[in-house]
Scaffold this active site. Sequence first.
Site, short mmCIF file in Angstrom:
data_model
loop_
_atom_site.label_atom_id
_atom_site.label_comp_id
_atom_site.label_asym_id
_atom_site.label_seq_id
_atom_site.Cartn_x
_atom_site.Cartn_y
_atom_site.Cartn_z
N LYS A 268 15.87 2.33 0.31
CA LYS A 268 15.56 1.45 -0.81
C LYS A 268 14.40 2.06 -1.58
O LYS A 268 13.25 2.01 -1.17
CB LYS A 268 15.16 0.05 -0.36
CG LYS A 268 15.17 -0.96 -1.54
CD LYS A 268 14.15 -2.08 -1.38
CE LYS A 268 12.79 -1.69 -1.89
NZ LYS A 268 12.73 -1.48 -3.37
N GLY B 89 3.94 2.74 1.26
CA GLY B 89 3.55 1.85 0.17
C GLY B 89 2.20 1.23 0.44
O GLY B 89 1.38 1.77 1.18
N GLY B 90 1.97 0.06 -0.15
CA GLY B 90 0.69 -0.61 -0.06
C GLY B 90 0.49 -1.35 1.25
O GLY B 90 1.45 -1.65 1.98
N GLU C 176 3.25 4.47 6.35
CA GLU C 176 2.27 5.31 5.64
C GLU C 176 1.75 4.46 4.51
O GLU C 176 2.46 4.19 3.54
CB GLU C 176 2.92 6.60 5.15
CG GLU C 176 1.91 7.70 4.83
CD GLU C 176 1.40 7.65 3.40
OE1 GLU C 176 0.32 7.05 3.18
OE2 GLU C 176 2.07 8.17 2.52
N CYS D 33 -1.65 8.54 -2.92
CA CYS D 33 -2.27 7.89 -1.76
C CYS D 33 -3.41 8.72 -1.18
O CYS D 33 -4.36 8.17 -0.63
CB CYS D 33 -1.22 7.61 -0.69
SG CYS D 33 -0.35 9.07 -0.09
N GLU E 101 -8.27 0.38 -2.78
CA GLU E 101 -7.47 1.44 -3.40
C GLU E 101 -7.10 1.04 -4.83
O GLU E 101 -6.41 0.05 -5.04
CB GLU E 101 -6.21 1.68 -2.58
CG GLU E 101 -5.42 2.89 -3.01
CD GLU E 101 -4.21 3.13 -2.13
OE1 GLU E 101 -3.90 4.31 -1.85
OE2 GLU E 101 -3.57 2.15 -1.70
#
Length: 506
Positions: free
Chosen positions: A183, A236-237, A258, A297, A400
């Site tokens: 996805k 992702g976040g 991650e 990232c 972030e």
Amino acid sequence: MAGQQARQAAQTIHVAGEWRTALSGAVREVLDPADATPFALVAEGDERDADAAVEAARRAFDDGPWPRTPVTERAALLHRVADLLVRDREELGLLESRDAGKTVAEGRIDIDCVADAFRYFADLVAAEGAGRVVDAGSPDIHSVVVHEPVGVCTLITPWNYPLLQASWKIAPALAAGNTFVVKPSEITPMTTIALIELLAEAGLPDGVANIVTGPGHSVGARLAEHPGVDLVSFTGGLVSGTKVAQAAAAGVKKIALELGGKNPNVVFADACATEEGFDTAVDQALNAAFIHSGQVCSAGARLIVEESVRDRFVAELARRAERIRLGRGTEKGVECGPLVSEQQRAKTEAYVASALAEGAVLRCGGKRPEPSEIRPATGYFYEPTVLDHCHREMKVVREEVFGPVLTVETFRTEEEAVALANDTEYGLAGAVWTADAGCARRVAGRLRHGTVWINDFHPYLPQAEWGGFGKSGIGRELGPAGLAEYRETKHVYQNLAPEPVRWFAG
């Protein structure tokens, strides 16, 4: 490319070897962030599409040939995919630029790295032996530890490096013999769709590779919790990653996360003792913070510089940041593109405003640029921003940003530099700049980050594991450990001369 007409018809869901529209008929426009105009139409899948994709992947794993295909044949297919990526490099690089906003030059480099990842995992799996023999202390016992594919993998990828991050999951998953459902981010799905086309062209059996385009709250959530899925890999976040982990935990699935980073770039004064050293450290600080508009990232968003060189370093850094050429990524000479969405730009603006309210000093940037021929007024552009006199209590230092914002902190001693660099909830990456080899080794050894560069920033090697400490996630990508994530370990114990045990009477 093979599926261009299908994509134009919003047939961007690939299940069991067939391109289809969403079962609901819903569609989504994909916007070019350089001017906010739509350039593609994709299917907006939901839970039903996710279920269909998992069922196809499950059949392909349980009954299909791929998990039982010899490793040499799997490796050969991965090499064919790499060759196709090289063939389509220009088209894919341009597509990545339009999708994610990065420059075409960056897009081309991404495609090169994707091809390298496929070749690396192909060679890695092809070079493996038949298993690790375990000495059982008897010539009548044959004991071996073997690695087998996990099964059906859910692969959820981010919007900043769409194809590169997808390849870090898809290549090892296929090399290990798994089937998968990917996805991609609903913001930047186009190159992942193209990769699925290339996998089919390379001869991958139907049902092994499936893709569902759609939002994370429906498609991603269903894929994470689906009982037919054996492994979930998410990039992702932190907030979304936590939800994915919770959904996967109910089924006790293997999981790899991650997540984010708030990465320190520590510059000691001795690294700047010569003009060449000073210029290199400044140049790399710019690269660390502003490549892909800071939407990385591992971005070196926290500059931690020794106090004795701070004024000169920051002044030169700001001067050069002001000269970064912003514009549409397809334009010649552009060095930095737009942010990926209006939402991401608004988030960046909010962080800068909070930093200034908390006492940060703006050295450059901090606003939207003036429109120009290469920079449409409707694009999501934001100037590279340097914020001086920052401290740990500031939100912009703790969280972030994922935008072109660099904060500056200072230190006087090595101990203080290490303390500042480690004073974060994240632990993804970091760097240390010094001419003192002993200092470099000491500081690198004490940094609690998954990747530490010494006198460099941003390079990665396919052969080296990529992961992090703290809230930067769990699991590893790339390297042998990246392949291991997509495998289960089995111990096969064979008795060549079985005898009765005689534990029980009768």
